[in-house]
Write a protein that holds these residues in place. Structure first.
Motif, PDB file in Angstrom:
ATOM      1  N   LEU A 111       8.637 -13.525  10.296  1.00 41.05           N
ATOM      2  CA  LEU A 111       8.431 -13.624   9.298  1.00 41.05           C
ATOM      3  C   LEU A 111       8.075 -14.943   8.429  1.00 41.05           C
ATOM      4  O   LEU A 111       7.034 -14.630   7.462  1.00 41.05           O
ATOM      5  CB  LEU A 111       7.397 -12.372   8.678  1.00 41.05           C
ATOM      6  CG  LEU A 111       7.201 -11.040   9.685  1.00 41.05           C
ATOM      7  CD1 LEU A 111       6.748  -9.560   9.322  1.00 41.05           C
ATOM      8  CD2 LEU A 111       6.545 -11.082  10.231  1.00 41.05           C
ATOM      9  N   ILE A 231       1.420  -4.607   4.965  1.00 42.77           N
ATOM     10  CA  ILE A 231       1.931  -6.086   5.278  1.00 42.77           C
ATOM     11  C   ILE A 231       0.328  -6.816   5.206  1.00 42.77           C
ATOM     12  O   ILE A 231      -0.304  -6.862   5.858  1.00 42.77           O
ATOM     13  CB  ILE A 231       2.688  -6.449   5.935  1.00 42.77           C
ATOM     14  CG1 ILE A 231       4.053  -5.607   5.814  1.00 42.77           C
ATOM     15  CG2 ILE A 231       3.350  -7.746   6.303  1.00 42.77           C
ATOM     16  CD1 ILE A 231       5.361  -5.816   6.976  1.00 42.77           C
ATOM     17  N   TRP A 233      -1.322 -11.205   4.095  1.00 42.50           N
ATOM     18  CA  TRP A 233      -0.712 -12.647   4.614  1.00 42.50           C
ATOM     19  C   TRP A 233      -1.224 -13.212   3.592  1.00 42.50           C
ATOM     20  O   TRP A 233      -2.676 -12.589   3.005  1.00 42.50           O
ATOM     21  CB  TRP A 233      -1.538 -13.564   6.035  1.00 42.50           C
ATOM     22  CG  TRP A 233      -1.011 -15.110   5.882  1.00 42.50           C
ATOM     23  CD1 TRP A 233      -2.199 -15.096   6.200  1.00 42.50           C
ATOM     24  CD2 TRP A 233       0.040 -15.398   6.407  1.00 42.50           C
ATOM     25  NE1 TRP A 233      -2.035 -16.968   6.297  1.00 42.50           N
ATOM     26  CE2 TRP A 233      -0.715 -16.437   6.541  1.00 42.50           C
ATOM     27  CE3 TRP A 233       1.689 -15.031   6.873  1.00 42.50           C
ATOM     28  CZ2 TRP A 233       0.047 -17.343   7.268  1.00 42.50           C
ATOM     29  CZ3 TRP A 233       2.313 -16.319   7.509  1.00 42.50           C
ATOM     30  CH2 TRP A 233       1.647 -17.001   6.924  1.00 42.50           C
ATOM     31  N   TYR A 238       3.804 -13.656   4.292  1.00 44.21           N
ATOM     32  CA  TYR A 238       4.318 -12.278   4.126  1.00 44.21           C
ATOM     33  C   TYR A 238       4.610 -11.383   3.576  1.00 44.21           C
ATOM     34  O   TYR A 238       5.685 -12.308   3.235  1.00 44.21           O
ATOM     35  CB  TYR A 238       4.515 -11.408   6.227  1.00 44.21           C
ATOM     36  CG  TYR A 238       3.645 -11.673   7.276  1.00 44.21           C
ATOM     37  CD1 TYR A 238       1.847 -11.403   7.299  1.00 44.21           C
ATOM     38  CD2 TYR A 238       3.963 -12.749   8.552  1.00 44.21           C
ATOM     39  CE1 TYR A 238       1.612 -11.428   8.463  1.00 44.21           C
ATOM     40  CE2 TYR A 238       3.043 -12.813   9.348  1.00 44.21           C
ATOM     41  CZ  TYR A 238       2.075 -12.778   9.267  1.00 44.21           C
ATOM     42  OH  TYR A 238       1.435 -12.449  10.766  1.00 44.21           O
ATOM     43  N   LEU A 271       1.089  -5.893  13.976  1.00 40.22           N
ATOM     44  CA  LEU A 271       1.944  -7.287  13.374  1.00 40.22           C
ATOM     45  C   LEU A 271       2.654  -7.759  15.114  1.00 40.22           C
ATOM     46  O   LEU A 271       3.762  -8.190  15.238  1.00 40.22           O
ATOM     47  CB  LEU A 271       3.390  -7.507  12.598  1.00 40.22           C
ATOM     48  CG  LEU A 271       2.500  -7.087  11.293  1.00 40.22           C
ATOM     49  CD1 LEU A 271       3.588  -7.134  10.432  1.00 40.22           C
ATOM     50  CD2 LEU A 271       2.074  -8.735  11.461  1.00 40.22           C
TER      51      LEU A 271
END
Length: 329
Positions: A111, A231, A233, A238, A271
């Motif tokens: 990520l 989580i 963005w 992230y 994810l």
């Protein structure tokens, strides 16, 4: 962006974890389009995976030391994980082509840009940087573990996410350390053979090691998918939202599913599917999500039973008896 050719990432996989590998490779190249990537084949079952090398621009590393590393693994194996010896191949990275490197298992998605985590080894003069810790997954309770902890060692780090440099260990040194470790085999985790081994090696050599989050700062303490929080963005990165938690609003640079099977019940599955379905046509998306729904319906009754103490306790008792019979035979 150009990178030094002697800096990069090793990973290990085979065709059994092909879907995991697709998600890993898509996520890796999203954030690390030019960073060198090298596959250490888990075993000989890699025909499908090797065909992806041009698409994802990874090299294949094979070495004559694989058989000797597997021999170390076999010596530590107690019959719990038949494929356990193959995990020891990853340690050939210490004499591979990269001077500074990170090693990653494929049951995870990347990520973030990984270069700063590799360069931290060189720039901050560490020998070895690791991530998640769980000492019970490495050392058994007892005098040996207690002595290590008194000396400020025995962190019990995960063997699927770490960074180091070429030459820290040699094959001959590993073989010597293995002989010493086998004398206290009962003090090491019975299942996680390669994890116990590399921890023992770092502790006995007094390697200068540290935790990524503690050394670098600003990132989550753990990357395990089961950790609390959501989580999200923001600003091209992230982060973890866990209000009141120690990792609230800290960056998460990878997410791993160690110990999980690939199914609809695993945490943060969105994810995984985001990376897995990258560049696929809409029909593939619909097909995958239909299977996802069916998989959920199939597994939810079993998961419900596993969470009940009565059924879970009896399941593990039966599994222990079967395992003991297997070892005796």
């Amino acid at each position: 962006m150009s990178y030094e050719p002697t800096i990069g990432v090793y990973f290990s996989a085979n065709d059994v974890v092909y879907d995991w590998a697709i998600a890993f490779l898509n996520s890796y190249r999203t954030f690390n389009p030019d960073l060198r990537l090298i596959l250490i084949p888990f075993n000989d079952q890699c025909d499908r995976l090797l065909k992806l090398s041009d698409t994802y621009q990874f090299e294949i590393y094979t070495d004559s030391s694989f058989s000797r590393l597997e021999a170390i693994g076999k010596a530590f194996e107690l019959g719990h994980t038949p494929t356990g010896p193959y995990w020891f191949r990853r340690y050939a990275s210490f004499w591979g082509t990269l001077d500074y490197f990170m090693y990653l298992d494929v049951r995870q998605v990347v990520l973030a840009n990984l270069l700063p985590f590799i360069e931290a080894v060189r720039n901050l003069e560490f020998d070895f940087l690791h991530y998640d810790c769980a000492v019970d997954q490495v050392y058994e309770r007892g005098a040996f573990r207690q002595e290590l902890l008194k000396q400020g060692r025995g962190r019990g780090f995960l063997s699927g996410i770490w960074a180091s440099y070429k030459g820290l260990f040699s094959l001959e040194e590993f073989e010597q350390l293995a002989q010493e470790a086998l004398k206290i085999r009962d003090q090491l985790n019975p299942r996680n053979t390669d994890q116990a081994f590399i921890n023992y090696c770092c502790d006995m050599k007094s390697v200068r090691y540290g935790h990524f989050a503690e050394v670098i700062g600003g990132i989550c303490q753990n990357g395990w998918a089961r950790q609390p929080g959501k989580i999200y963005w923001e600003n091209e990165k992230y982060y973890l939202w866990d209000y009141g938690g120690l990792d609230h609003k800290k960056q998460i640079f990878l997410l791993h599913w160690a110990g999980y099977k690939l199914n609809a019940l695993m945490p943060h599955k969105q994810l995984f599917y985001k990376s897995f379905l990258m560049n696929k046509q809409i029909f593939s998306w619909l097909f995958i999500y239909l299977n996802f729904a069916l998989d959920y319906l199939k597994h939810i009754p079993v998961q419900s039973l596993r969470r009940q103490r009565f059924f879970n306790t009896r399941y593990h008792k039966i599994a222990k008896i079967v395992s003991q019979n297997f070892i005796i035979q």
